[in-house]
Design an enzyme around this catalytic site. Structure first.
Site, PDB file in Angstrom:
ATOM      1  N   LYS A 182       0.858  -1.189   0.000  1.00 48.89           N
ATOM      2  CA  LYS A 182       0.000   0.000   0.000  1.00 48.89           C
ATOM      3  C   LYS A 182       0.889   1.233   0.000  1.00 48.89           C
ATOM      4  O   LYS A 182       1.993   1.220   0.581  1.00 48.89           O
ATOM      5  CB  LYS A 182      -0.894   0.013   1.244  1.00 48.89           C
ATOM      6  CG  LYS A 182      -1.667   1.323   1.447  1.00 48.89           C
ATOM      7  CD  LYS A 182      -2.333   1.379   2.807  1.00 48.89           C
ATOM      8  CE  LYS A 182      -2.899   2.775   3.073  1.00 48.89           C
ATOM      9  NZ  LYS A 182      -3.535   2.891   4.389  1.00 48.89           N
ATOM     10  N   GLU A 227      -8.005  12.197  13.159  1.00 57.71           N
ATOM     11  CA  GLU A 227      -7.171  11.053  13.538  1.00 57.71           C
ATOM     12  C   GLU A 227      -6.283  11.387  14.733  1.00 57.71           C
ATOM     13  O   GLU A 227      -5.344  12.187  14.640  1.00 57.71           O
ATOM     14  CB  GLU A 227      -6.303  10.600  12.362  1.00 57.71           C
ATOM     15  CG  GLU A 227      -5.574   9.308  12.647  1.00 57.71           C
ATOM     16  CD  GLU A 227      -5.384   8.453  11.399  1.00 57.71           C
ATOM     17  OE1 GLU A 227      -4.789   7.379  11.514  1.00 57.71           O
ATOM     18  OE2 GLU A 227      -5.830   8.865  10.316  1.00 57.71           O
TER      19      GLU A 227
END
Length: 420
Positions: A182, A227
């Site tokens: 990724k 986050e």
């Protein structure tokens, strides 16, 4: 490591309980704001007692921690509250890339805070330089409403939309060939304003629209991140892993359908699992207990819905929040996996230096407590110019057009703040 430092001699620090100040952001007296606010609680600061600017390097968190100990350990501190965020405090923002020279810590002259129904003002100064430094008599007055930036014009950053889509296509090709699992690719977008951009105006709009996010400002970097990278309070640590995103629907039924699709998406679940596994692996050696959920939950924000996994743990030994940051950053949620290969591909394909975008941002106190998020949904301000950022996690079956649409959705938080 060569450090750029502005620091006084021995500090005198006074924390004074005060009445409820109301909106913390409304008390900021000028545009060079420092802020970390969520649901109305948090810290705001202004003035500058000390500053540390760090060059790149993997030891930058240790260097920052050592500098703070030199500043805070010998300080004369009067802190009757002894809560996280009282006493000596520094706000900070670190560059995303270990090679970046953009990291900064600022010890403000004044801090106004509120936590669990208690409020305080802290003054931080050096009597050797400034003479007597009494605590504030009370709350700073409510500041005049900050001016809006005025008319905006927009221009591409490092890459146009078609060029960025091509970068995504190249990334998926590398992933399918087995080069990595990724990578997170980011775009930037430039806003040009008619007047100098006042960080306070953006903070107020972001905090009002995204109260569940952490609204922040440090050295011109302003945003509202969903986050939480790490919170340390004593021996307890908490993190919130976000990876996997969809736009909100146009109606409740559409919104629920999009959320269900996200939750069942193999691509998004794979992206999320990479991030969760890395946080687990990074925190496990530091903790005696660690609670990581087996399944993500849905976090709905006004413009997007994320897959989210809250993580909780107990530290095995005394480690400051900066120690934990060093173990965690960068996570696969903002870099990719394996990390070294993802960073190499980011440097190759993005065509820009991210600066402090997607790096840790937050605060730390003299006890080593603190809250640090990932600098997402943000912009770097420079006079009449704002540089916005948005990133997307790319895996083998990512579609470039869909990733571009996701990035556009993520720009909207800061576009809203600027255009208001």
């Amino acid at each position: 490591m060569k450090l750029a430092v502005h620091a006084p001699g021995r500090l005198v620090v006074r924390t004074t309980p005060v009445a409820d100040p109301g909106d913390l952001l409304s008390r900021l007296p000028h545009p060079t704001a420092l802020a970390w606010v969520r649901h109305g609680d948090g810290l705001v600061g202004w003035g500058e007692t000390a500053r540390l600017e760090l060059p790149g390097g993997h030891d930058r968190f240790a260097a920052a921690d050592a500098w703070l100990r030199e500043m805070f350990d010998p300080a004369e501190v009067d802190d009757p509250l002894r809560l996280p965020g009282t006493g000596p405090v520094a706000f900070g923002s670190f560059g995303f890339d270990p090679k970046s020279a953009d990291s900064v810590l600022i010890v403000p002259r004044y801090v106004l805070g509120r936590r669990d129904g208690r409020a305080w003002v802290t003054t931080i100064g050096d009597p050797a330089e400034d003479g007597p430094f009494p605590p504030l008599a009370g709350l700073p007055p409510v500041a005049a409403a900050p001016a809006a930036p005025g008319r905006l014009t927009w221009s591409d950053g490092a890459r146009s939309a078609p060029s960025w889509e091509q970068a995504v296509a190249t990334a998926t090709s590398r992933i399918r060939s087995g080069h990595l699992g990724k990578v997170v690719l980011a775009r930037d977008l430039i806003a040009h304003a008619a007047r100098p951009i006042d960080a306070r105006a953006l903070l107020e709009r972001l905090a009002g629209r995204y109260p569940t996010c952490y609204t922040f400002a440090v050295a011109g970097l302003v945003g509202a991140t969903p986050e939480l990278l790490i919170r340390r309070s004593g021996d307890r640590v908490d993190s919130l892993v976000l990876a996997g995103t969809t736009a909100r629907g146009t109606a409740p039924a559409d919104d629920d359908a999009r959320a269900r699709t996200l939750f069942r998406s193999g691509k998004d679940r794979e992206e999320h699992s990479y991030a969760v596994d890395m946080v687990r692996d990074a925190l496990a050696p530091l903790c005696t207990d660690l609670d990581v959920p087996d399944e993500p939950e849905l976090l709905r924000l006004p413009n997007v819905t994320h897959l989210a996994s809250p993580v909780h743990g107990r530290l095995a030994a005394h480690r400051t929040v900066l120690d934990v940051l060093a173990a965690l950053h960068p996570t696969p949620a903002v870099a990719g996996t394996p990390t070294d290969r993802a960073l190499e591909l980011i440097r190759e394909l993005e065509g820009m230096d991210r600066g402090r975008y997607a790096g840790p941002v937050g605060w730390v106190d003299a006890r080593g407590d603190g809250e640090w998020g990932i600098a997402l949904r943000c912009a770097e301000l420079d006079g009449t110019r704002a540089r916005l950022f948005a990133g997307c996690g790319i895996v083998a079956d990512s579609d470039p057009a869909a990733e571009l649409a996701e990035a556009q959705n993520k720009f909207r938080a800061m576009q809203y703040a600027l255009e208001g």
